[in-house]
Design an enzyme around this catalytic site. Structure first.
Site, PDB file in Angstrom:
ATOM      1  N   ASP A 106      -2.896  -3.949   5.307  1.00  0.00           N
ATOM      2  CA  ASP A 106      -1.747  -4.488   4.583  1.00  0.00           C
ATOM      3  C   ASP A 106      -2.198  -5.178   3.293  1.00  0.00           C
ATOM      4  O   ASP A 106      -3.065  -6.051   3.315  1.00  0.00           O
ATOM      5  CB  ASP A 106      -1.011  -5.481   5.477  1.00  0.00           C
ATOM      6  CG  ASP A 106       0.389  -5.801   5.020  1.00  0.00           C
ATOM      7  OD1 ASP A 106       0.688  -5.636   3.818  1.00  0.00           O
ATOM      8  OD2 ASP A 106       1.202  -6.221   5.860  1.00  0.00           O
ATOM      9  N   HIS A 111       4.342  -0.340   8.828  1.00  0.00           N
ATOM     10  CA  HIS A 111       3.858  -1.407   7.963  1.00  0.00           C
ATOM     11  C   HIS A 111       4.047  -2.766   8.633  1.00  0.00           C
ATOM     12  O   HIS A 111       5.101  -3.045   9.180  1.00  0.00           O
ATOM     13  CB  HIS A 111       4.614  -1.362   6.632  1.00  0.00           C
ATOM     14  CG  HIS A 111       4.202  -2.421   5.689  1.00  0.00           C
ATOM     15  ND1 HIS A 111       4.943  -3.562   5.511  1.00  0.00           N
ATOM     16  CD2 HIS A 111       3.124  -2.532   4.893  1.00  0.00           C
ATOM     17  CE1 HIS A 111       4.330  -4.328   4.619  1.00  0.00           C
ATOM     18  NE2 HIS A 111       3.226  -3.721   4.238  1.00  0.00           N
ATOM     19  N   TYR A 121      -4.464 -15.774  20.612  1.00  0.00           N
ATOM     20  CA  TYR A 121      -3.824 -15.254  21.828  1.00  0.00           C
ATOM     21  C   TYR A 121      -2.316 -15.084  21.611  1.00  0.00           C
ATOM     22  O   TYR A 121      -1.736 -14.074  22.011  1.00  0.00           O
ATOM     23  CB  TYR A 121      -4.065 -16.181  23.022  1.00  0.00           C
ATOM     24  CG  TYR A 121      -5.463 -16.161  23.576  1.00  0.00           C
ATOM     25  CD1 TYR A 121      -6.199 -14.985  23.674  1.00  0.00           C
ATOM     26  CD2 TYR A 121      -6.051 -17.324  24.052  1.00  0.00           C
ATOM     27  CE1 TYR A 121      -7.484 -14.970  24.199  1.00  0.00           C
ATOM     28  CE2 TYR A 121      -7.335 -17.325  24.581  1.00  0.00           C
ATOM     29  CZ  TYR A 121      -8.039 -16.142  24.649  1.00  0.00           C
ATOM     30  OH  TYR A 121      -9.304 -16.132  25.164  1.00  0.00           O
TER      31      TYR A 121
END
Length: 147
Positions: free
Chosen positions: A66, A22, A116
């Protein structure tokens, strides 16, 4: 071989998806993304010859997003001044909507350099041959709920 598993998902990628917990994040990178330099602390997997949409669709058949964050799916924002169209984002939103009831509300954007930095902390980065520009997508794993 297994039944019900999209054949585009290699045994290596299936193993990684299963290992992820998770809140772990996964980046599916376009062909221009610096996978190896961004993924020094991540598992990197090559999916040469494939585009992001087909890999995204196959992963979301198995991978819960999620539910504890507003945007479990994030796209790399286009840099100001870049004259780039991103129709692939609409494709991504359609795919996400097939698997998550929030639809395109589950999809957010992250500024390029912040993307990034987030990618450097991903559990896994998948390298593709996607030619579309700004076609990188980051997924945050949720909990598998047995009904």
């Amino acid at each position: 071989m297994l039944k019900g598993i999209p054949e585009i998902l290699s045994p290596e990628l299936l193993k990684v998806l299963c290992e992820m917990g998770h809140s772990d994040r996964l980046v599916i990178a376009d062909g221009n993304f610096p996978v190896e330099s961004m993924g020094k602390n991540a598992i990197t997997i090559r999916c040469d010859g494939h585009g992001v949409p087909e890999i995204l669709d196959a992963i979301l058949k198995l991978f819960p997003l999620d539910t504890y964050v507003e945007h479990p799916v994030n796209l790399m924002e286009v840099m100001p001044g870049d004259n780039v169209e991103t129709p692939i984002w609409d494709t991504y939103k359609e795919i996400v909507a097939k698997y998550d009831e929030r639809g395109d509300k589950a999809v957010g954007n992250i500024e390029r350099f912040a993307f990034y930095e987030e990618a450097k902390t991903a559990y896994c980065i998948i390298s593709t041959s996607e030619k579309a520009l700004y076609a990188n997508i980051m997924l945050q794993k949720g909990v598998v709920i047995n009904n």
